[in-house]
Structures are given as C-alpha cells and as structure tokens.
Design a protein around this motif. Structure first.
Motif, short mmCIF file in Angstrom:
data_model
loop_
_atom_site.label_atom_id
_atom_site.label_comp_id
_atom_site.label_asym_id
_atom_site.label_seq_id
_atom_site.Cartn_x
_atom_site.Cartn_y
_atom_site.Cartn_z
N UNK A 137 -2.56 47.64 24.14
CA UNK A 137 -3.32 48.29 25.23
C UNK A 137 -2.64 49.59 25.65
N UNK A 138 -1.32 49.55 25.80
CA UNK A 138 -0.57 50.74 26.20
C UNK A 138 -0.71 51.84 25.14
N UNK A 139 -0.59 51.43 23.87
CA UNK A 139 -0.69 52.41 22.78
C UNK A 139 -2.09 53.02 22.70
N UNK A 140 -3.10 52.21 22.94
CA UNK A 140 -4.48 52.72 22.92
C UNK A 140 -4.64 53.79 24.00
N UNK A 200 -2.68 56.92 23.01
CA UNK A 200 -3.39 57.62 21.92
C UNK A 200 -4.59 58.39 22.48
N UNK A 201 -5.30 57.76 23.40
CA UNK A 201 -6.45 58.41 24.03
C UNK A 201 -6.02 59.66 24.80
N UNK A 202 -4.83 59.61 25.38
CA UNK A 202 -4.30 60.76 26.14
C UNK A 202 -3.71 61.83 25.22
N UNK A 203 -3.70 61.56 23.91
CA UNK A 203 -3.19 62.53 22.95
C UNK A 203 -1.67 62.61 22.89
N UNK A 204 -0.99 61.57 23.40
CA UNK A 204 0.47 61.61 23.43
C UNK A 204 1.10 61.03 22.16
N UNK A 205 0.34 60.19 21.46
CA UNK A 205 0.87 59.56 20.23
C UNK A 205 -0.19 59.57 19.13
N UNK A 206 0.28 59.33 17.91
CA UNK A 206 -0.65 59.10 16.81
C UNK A 206 -0.34 57.73 16.21
N UNK A 207 -1.35 57.11 15.61
CA UNK A 207 -1.15 55.81 14.96
C UNK A 207 -1.68 55.89 13.54
N UNK A 208 -0.82 55.53 12.59
CA UNK A 208 -1.24 55.52 11.18
C UNK A 208 -1.03 54.10 10.65
N UNK A 209 -2.01 53.64 9.86
CA UNK A 209 -1.87 52.30 9.27
C UNK A 209 -0.68 52.27 8.35
N UNK A 210 0.05 51.20 8.42
CA UNK A 210 1.29 51.06 7.65
C UNK A 210 1.40 49.60 7.23
N UNK A 211 2.09 49.37 6.14
CA UNK A 211 2.31 48.00 5.71
C UNK A 211 3.80 47.81 5.46
N UNK A 212 4.37 46.83 6.14
CA UNK A 212 5.80 46.57 5.96
C UNK A 212 5.98 45.13 5.46
N UNK A 213 6.50 45.02 4.26
CA UNK A 213 6.69 43.72 3.60
C UNK A 213 5.41 42.89 3.63
N UNK A 214 4.31 43.54 3.32
CA UNK A 214 3.02 42.85 3.26
C UNK A 214 2.37 42.62 4.62
N UNK A 215 3.06 43.01 5.69
CA UNK A 215 2.50 42.84 7.04
C UNK A 215 1.88 44.16 7.49
N UNK A 216 0.61 44.08 7.88
CA UNK A 216 -0.07 45.30 8.33
C UNK A 216 0.32 45.61 9.75
N UNK A 217 0.66 46.86 9.98
CA UNK A 217 1.02 47.31 11.32
C UNK A 217 0.67 48.80 11.42
N UNK A 218 1.16 49.45 12.44
CA UNK A 218 0.92 50.88 12.60
C UNK A 218 2.24 51.60 12.77
N UNK A 219 2.29 52.81 12.22
CA UNK A 219 3.42 53.68 12.48
C UNK A 219 3.03 54.57 13.66
N UNK A 220 3.81 54.47 14.72
CA UNK A 220 3.50 55.21 15.94
C UNK A 220 4.40 56.44 16.01
N UNK A 221 3.79 57.59 16.23
CA UNK A 221 4.56 58.82 16.34
C UNK A 221 4.21 59.54 17.64
N UNK A 222 5.24 60.14 18.22
CA UNK A 222 5.05 60.94 19.43
C UNK A 222 4.48 62.30 19.03
N UNK A 223 3.52 62.80 19.77
CA UNK A 223 2.96 64.12 19.48
C UNK A 223 3.59 65.14 20.43
N UNK A 224 4.38 66.03 19.82
CA UNK A 224 5.03 67.10 20.60
C UNK A 224 3.96 68.05 21.12
#
Ligand code: SF4
Length: 113
Positions: A36-39, A42-66
C-alpha cells in the motif's frame, strides 16, 4: 519517524534499488502494508517498480526517483528592459515582415544593444 518516510529512506539507501520482498522485512512491516505504501509512493512519482524474479520468487525492484532541480527560466531574450516581446501571447494575424509592433520592438533591441 513515520513508516512512509522510513520506507522511502530504505529505498534511497539501496544504490541500485531494493527488492520489495526485502524491503518490508527491513521496514518491519507486513507485506500488504508495504504494498500500500509503495503504491502511494509510486502514484506520487517518488519511486518506480519493475518486475523482478529472485530465485524463482516474483517480486519488484523498487527504485527512488531523483527529482532534478529545475533551473530558473530566463526570459532575457524575450525582454527589452521590462517589456516583453510583442509576439508573446499575440493573437493577431501574423505577418512578421509587416508587423509594426515587432518592428518597434526590434528597434528597441538595437537601441539596447
Ligand atoms: S510579429 Fe506581430 S503579429 Fe506576429 S506574433 Fe509578433 S506581434 Fe503578433
């Protein structure tokens, strides 16, 4: 510290971002609250979320937007003293080669020099 700020600080601390499935553990919150916090961030344009897979587990890579600081705009080329170019916001039928307003303004530019 508010939890949202804490989450953002954790995201900023990861040079190449942080995986969402690590983030909620580090923030000591449950995964749904983290989502919920990440959503919101992301809506405020402060972060980006990219789909990522770590050891077969689907997750997101979260990055701060400068946020890049905007340079103050310069209107110097549109001004003579404190007078704007007559073309700024002009709604007249435009024939620049016959326009008296433009000719006077250009003459002012030459005088200013
Ligand atoms: S040249 Fe004259 S008519 Fe054309 S936009 Fe400028 S002020 Fe307006």
């Amino acid at each position: 510290m508010e939890i949202e700020e804490k989450v953002l600080k954790l995201i900023k601390s990861g040079k190449n971002g942080i995986l969402q499935n690590e983030l909620w553990k580090k923030a000591k919150i449950d995964s749904s609250k983290c989502s919920r916090i990440l959503a919101k961030l992301e809506k405020e344009g402060k972060i980006s979320r990219e789909k990522e897979s770590e050891k077969g587990v689907k997750t997101y890579l979260i990055k701060y937007i400068e946020k890049k600081e905007e340079k103050p705009r310069s209107f110097k080329l549109l001004l003579i003293g404190d007078m704007f170019s007559p073309c700024t916001g002009c709604a007249l039928e435009c024939e620049p080669e016959k326009c008296v307003l433009l000719a006077e303004w250009v003459y002012g530019l030459e005088k200013e020099g």
